[in-house]
Scaffold this active site. Structure first.
Site, PDB file in Angstrom:
ATOM      1  N   HIS A  74      26.936   6.609  18.970  1.00 51.04           N
ATOM      2  CA  HIS A  74      27.744   5.551  19.592  1.00 51.04           C
ATOM      3  C   HIS A  74      27.073   5.050  20.873  1.00 51.04           C
ATOM      4  O   HIS A  74      27.172   5.684  21.921  1.00 51.04           O
ATOM      5  CB  HIS A  74      29.147   6.082  19.927  1.00 51.04           C
ATOM      6  CG  HIS A  74      30.014   6.274  18.734  1.00 51.04           C
ATOM      7  ND1 HIS A  74      30.985   5.364  18.360  1.00 51.04           N
ATOM      8  CD2 HIS A  74      30.053   7.253  17.813  1.00 51.04           C
ATOM      9  CE1 HIS A  74      31.584   5.788  17.264  1.00 51.04           C
ATOM     10  NE2 HIS A  74      31.040   6.937  16.915  1.00 51.04           N
ATOM     11  N   GLU A 110      27.978   2.462  22.607  1.00 52.88           N
ATOM     12  CA  GLU A 110      28.951   1.941  23.580  1.00 52.88           C
ATOM     13  C   GLU A 110      29.258   3.048  24.581  1.00 52.88           C
ATOM     14  O   GLU A 110      29.391   4.215  24.203  1.00 52.88           O
ATOM     15  CB  GLU A 110      30.219   1.445  22.889  1.00 52.88           C
ATOM     16  CG  GLU A 110      31.122   2.483  22.297  1.00 52.88           C
ATOM     17  CD  GLU A 110      30.723   2.927  20.893  1.00 52.88           C
ATOM     18  OE1 GLU A 110      31.428   3.761  20.325  1.00 52.88           O
ATOM     19  OE2 GLU A 110      29.692   2.445  20.391  1.00 52.88           O
ATOM     20  N   GLY A 164      34.086   4.398  12.111  1.00 57.05           N
ATOM     21  CA  GLY A 164      35.326   4.613  11.386  1.00 57.05           C
ATOM     22  C   GLY A 164      35.425   6.042  10.898  1.00 57.05           C
ATOM     23  O   GLY A 164      34.474   6.823  11.005  1.00 57.05           O
ATOM     24  N   CYS A 201      27.634   4.331  13.328  1.00 59.45           N
ATOM     25  CA  CYS A 201      28.395   5.459  12.785  1.00 59.45           C
ATOM     26  C   CYS A 201      28.750   5.233  11.313  1.00 59.45           C
ATOM     27  O   CYS A 201      27.873   5.228  10.467  1.00 59.45           O
ATOM     28  CB  CYS A 201      29.622   5.717  13.656  1.00 59.45           C
ATOM     29  SG  CYS A 201      30.355   7.349  13.397  1.00 59.45           S
TER      30      CYS A 201
END
Length: 372
Positions: free
Chosen positions: A350, A352, A238, A265
């Site tokens: 991250h 992903e 975020g 994060c």
């Protein structure tokens, strides 16, 4: 169309808009990725910021619906050295300029982005403004200085979902809950994901690995989450300052030890605050797809994607409770930690993989094993 960029310290750059007339004010940052500009633009973590790409040619492969990481574009403006308005890629559905125009985001090219990035690396990320309307340098510098900035501000409330939703067949399913089968998964592990600015690929990966995901707003309380009886709790990425998000730290603290928790994060930073620690603002942050991180348990180095401007202060945490697991090899900052007493771990980067790299994908499997 002429565009004038002004930083709060009085530094000026003159470029040209490739999206028409407009104006934007925000924190000016830079991203070092060579590709993935659509994923950058649709990452909610960039809310309140103006993004400068260090790679010089942007727009050459266009934009398409499949590469969206959220339902909107989040940076206030987008700076590139040279814009390519003639994409050559079979997946392209529209040009970058058309895409930015659809969301009212100003795109600027034709100036020395390297000079801007070097200035930020030396002086630190700073407030700035870009305009095709107000071309008075003194006026723009004064307005940049007057902007509140992002420190201490609640940026999450601007991007979190308003209502819970599920994820199935690679898309949002509004209003679903765990009683609704998703994608024919049998006996799925159930994950409640807090949306602090969640990227779609996080939900994609969990469902691809046989999990069922229920995304909830950032303001959801601990009682509601536990009442959903999940197997695990995910804290998403975020924007902004973790200390500016009201109530979330207390909620996460109430969930510690109740269910396995995985944070990414901003979720990682919120976990650090829930552990009793503190965070601080980095000089210019880490943003890009080429950040080297060392896993201290294995000694292996991962190349990671990152987007953050704040960091957990490891000195503020008790080593008896929290273990440092990963560090950034560029500046030694905290990139991962785990709790020694509760089933909870997190990383600053991250894992992903949209658009890459894929080195840290194993972290999703680690969370799944923890839930089992």
């Amino acid at each position: 169309m002429k565009a004038l960029i002004a930083l709060e310290d009085g530094t000026l750059f003159e470029g040209r808009s490739f999206t028409g007339s407009g104006e934007a004010i925000g924190e000016i940052v830079f991203n070092t990725s060579m590709s993935g500009y659509q994923e950058v633009l649709t990452d909610p973590s960039y809310t309140g910021q103006i993004v400068t790409m260090t790679y010089p040619l942007i727009g050459n492969y266009g934009v398409n619906k499949a590469d969206m990481e959220s339902d909107s574009v989040h940076p206030k403006a987008f700076f590139v050295k040279e814009y390519n308005g003639f994409p050559s890629n079979f997946r392209s559905e529209q040009t970058l300029a058309e895409f930015l125009g659809d969301y009212g985001v100003l795109g600027v090219e034709g100036f020395d982005t390297r000079a801007l990035v070097r200035h930020i690396r030396t002086k630190g990320a700073m407030k700035g403004i870009v305009s095709t309307v107000d071309l008075d340098p003194e006026s723009l510098v004064a307005r940049a200085r007057e902007w509140t900035g992002i420190v201490g501000q609640d940026m999450v409330s601007r991007v979190t979902c308003k209502e819970p939703y599920g994820w199935a067949d690679n898309s949002v399913v509004p209003g679903t809950d765990f009683t609704t089968a998703q994608s024919g998964i049998e006996n799925p592990l159930k994950i409640v994901a807090f949306d602090f600015g969640l990227k779609y690929n996080q939900a994609r990966i969990f469902t691809e690995k046989g999990c069922q995901v229920q995304v909830v707003p950032a303001s959801t309380n601990a009682e509601t989450v536990l009442g959903m009886n999940p197997d695990g709790i995910f804290l998403s990425n975020g924007p902004g300052d973790p200390e500016g998000v009201p109530g979330v730290v207390e909620t996460v603290r109430a969930l510690l030890g109740k269910k396995p928790i995985f944070g990414i994060c901003l979720g990682h930073q919120i976990l650090g605050l829930a552990y009793g620690g503190s965070t601080f603002k980095l000089k210019f942050g880490h943003r890009g797809g080429n950040q080297p991180v060392k896993d201290l348990s294995t000694g292996k180095v991962e190349i990671t994607a990152q987007n953050h401007g704040f960091c957990v202060d490891m000195e503020s945490l008790s080593p008896d409770d929290v273990e440092l697991t990963h560090i950034n090899l560029n500046d030694g900052s905290v990139e991962g930690m785990r709790h020694r007493k509760y089933p909870a771990f997190s990383v600053q980067y991250h894992p992903e993989h949209a658009p890459g790299p894929h080195d840290a994908l194993y972290l999703f499997d680690r969370f799944i094993e923890m839930m089992r």
